[in-house]
Scaffold this motif. Structure first.
Motif, PDB file in Angstrom:
ATOM      1  N   LEU A 168       0.765  -1.383  -0.023  1.00  0.00           N
ATOM      2  CA  LEU A 168      -0.035   0.149   0.144  1.00  0.00           C
ATOM      3  C   LEU A 168       0.908   1.309   0.096  1.00  0.00           C
ATOM      4  O   LEU A 168       0.497   2.256  -0.696  1.00  0.00           O
ATOM      5  CB  LEU A 168      -1.072  -0.163   1.331  1.00  0.00           C
ATOM      6  N   ASP A 169       2.101   1.259   0.885  1.00  0.00           N
ATOM      7  CA  ASP A 169       2.849   2.364   0.609  1.00  0.00           C
ATOM      8  C   ASP A 169       3.292   2.873  -0.699  1.00  0.00           C
ATOM      9  O   ASP A 169       3.408   4.017  -0.882  1.00  0.00           O
ATOM     10  CB  ASP A 169       4.116   2.161   1.758  1.00  0.00           C
ATOM     11  N   PHE A 170       3.461   1.707  -1.463  1.00  0.00           N
ATOM     12  CA  PHE A 170       4.003   2.260  -2.899  1.00  0.00           C
ATOM     13  C   PHE A 170       2.904   3.026  -3.621  1.00  0.00           C
ATOM     14  O   PHE A 170       3.085   4.023  -4.201  1.00  0.00           O
ATOM     15  CB  PHE A 170       4.344   1.010  -3.884  1.00  0.00           C
ATOM     16  N   TYR A 171       1.643   2.646  -3.508  1.00  0.00           N
ATOM     17  CA  TYR A 171       0.450   3.267  -3.962  1.00  0.00           C
ATOM     18  C   TYR A 171       0.222   4.859  -3.327  1.00  0.00           C
ATOM     19  O   TYR A 171       0.272   5.820  -4.145  1.00  0.00           O
ATOM     20  CB  TYR A 171      -0.695   2.378  -4.123  1.00  0.00           C
ATOM     21  N   ARG A 172       0.578   4.777  -2.149  1.00  0.00           N
ATOM     22  CA  ARG A 172       0.478   6.110  -1.332  1.00  0.00           C
ATOM     23  C   ARG A 172       1.560   7.088  -1.893  1.00  0.00           C
ATOM     24  O   ARG A 172       1.024   8.026  -2.217  1.00  0.00           O
ATOM     25  CB  ARG A 172       0.788   5.883   0.181  1.00  0.00           C
ATOM     26  N   ARG A 173       2.741   6.613  -1.952  1.00  0.00           N
ATOM     27  CA  ARG A 173       3.992   7.312  -2.493  1.00  0.00           C
ATOM     28  C   ARG A 173       3.695   7.879  -3.987  1.00  0.00           C
ATOM     29  O   ARG A 173       3.924   9.057  -4.328  1.00  0.00           O
ATOM     30  CB  ARG A 173       5.102   6.798  -2.745  1.00  0.00           C
TER      31      ARG A 173
END
Length: 314
Positions: free
Chosen positions: A105-110
């Motif tokens: 999820l952090d990848f898509y947040r970034r």
């Protein structure tokens, strides 16, 4: 000097019209074994000899997972106003069940933060054909449970990104997922079972309805929810009754099987009759059609070509 026989009318677009680009996760991300991601059906399919041209896979693709900042900079240089991308289900929820992997999820947040900083409006597609392989091993889209797993996944992503992403698409081209994946076998998972394809189509419809409800339960009311369909204009080759009947069947199987339940809460009667030798549609349970027919904000049309149909030779 030659003059045009007809005056040219300039094509204009409304001020709020957004020009953008679109991708899917498996096409571009790479990093298929990083940060908890597990195989999708397209990993398995592309690594099966003979299934892709030259044996190509998405293992690296364009390495968007590592190069997303450069890619967003290129989008900004191009003057794009919007970017539609898909979430990799097995990157977020590797088994298709249970809690999310926050690194995924952090990848898509970034990515979303980078797009917003560049003045580019993000649009999220939840499913662009990359079913977690473990769900396919349990039966895939022909199994009803997959629709419920999708709703759980939709809620996870909606909670993570719904405060910053306003445009959402549940499914991309479910016709391809159902019929190319389970009937002709030219797409992942490569199965050739027409009855399974019809079950898959219904459960994809159900997933759209359940996913729409799940998204709206966790996102601001301002956000829009849509589905993307690859609809074509179906034309009979002639007005011969046999060609007209054949075109009706193809129109039902390519469009009505999705438009009917999503927009009208019913499958076309002509579709049910034409497919009766293959399926009795007993997997359509009470309440399903109402669940599928959720209020949506838009239907996205991926239009390629018209389809011209003639009856098969005797």
């Amino acid at each position: 000097m030659l003059e045009s026989a007809t005056p040219v009318t300039p094509v204009t677009f409304p001020p709020a019209f957004l020009w953008g680009a679109a991708t899917s996760a498996y096409q571009i991300e790479g990093a298929v074994r990083e940060d908890g991601r597990t195989p999708s059906i397209w990993d398995t399919f592309s690594h099966t000899p003979g299934k892709t041209a030259g044996g190509d896979t998405g293992d690296i693709a364009v390495d968007h997972y590592h190069r997303y900042r450069d890619d967003v900079a290129l989008m900004k240089d191009l003057g794009l106003g919007a970017y539609r991308f898909s979430i990799s289900w097995p990157r977020v929820q590797p088994t298709g069940r249970g809690p999310a992997v926050q690194r995924g999820l952090d990848f898509y947040r970034r990515l979303v933060d980078e797009l917003l900083a560049a003045g580019i409006k993000p649009a999220v597609t939840l499913y662009h054909w990359d079913l977690p392989q473990e769900l396919e091993d349990a039966g895939g889209w022909p199994e009803r449970d997959t629709a419920y797993r999708f709703a759980e996944y939709a809620q996870i992503v909606g909670e993570a990104l719904g405060d910053r992403v306003e445009q959402w698409i549940t499914l991309n081209e479910p016709w391809c997922a159902a019929f190319l994946g389970y009937a002709s076998g030219v797409h992942a998972p490569g199965r050739t079972d027409p009855a399974a394809a019809l079950r898959a189509a219904h459960h994809l419809n159900l997933a759209h309805g359940l996913g729409t409800v799940a998204l709206r339960s966790v996102m601001p009311a301002r956000n829009s929810v849509a589905i993307s369909l690859n609809t074509s204009v179906v034309r009979p080759l002639s007005q011969n009754p046999a060609d007209l009947a054949a075109a009706r069947k193809i129109d039902d199987l390519s469009g009505g099987i999705f438009h009917g339940p999503i927009l009208h809460g019913a499958y076309p009667q002509s579709l049910l009759e034409a497919t009766a030798p293959v399926s009795d549609w007993s997997y359509v349970q009470d309440g399903d059609l109402g669940q599928i027919r959720q209020p949506i904000d838009a239907i996205c049309l991926n239009y390629y070509t018209p389809t011209v149909v003639s009856a098969a030779d005797a």
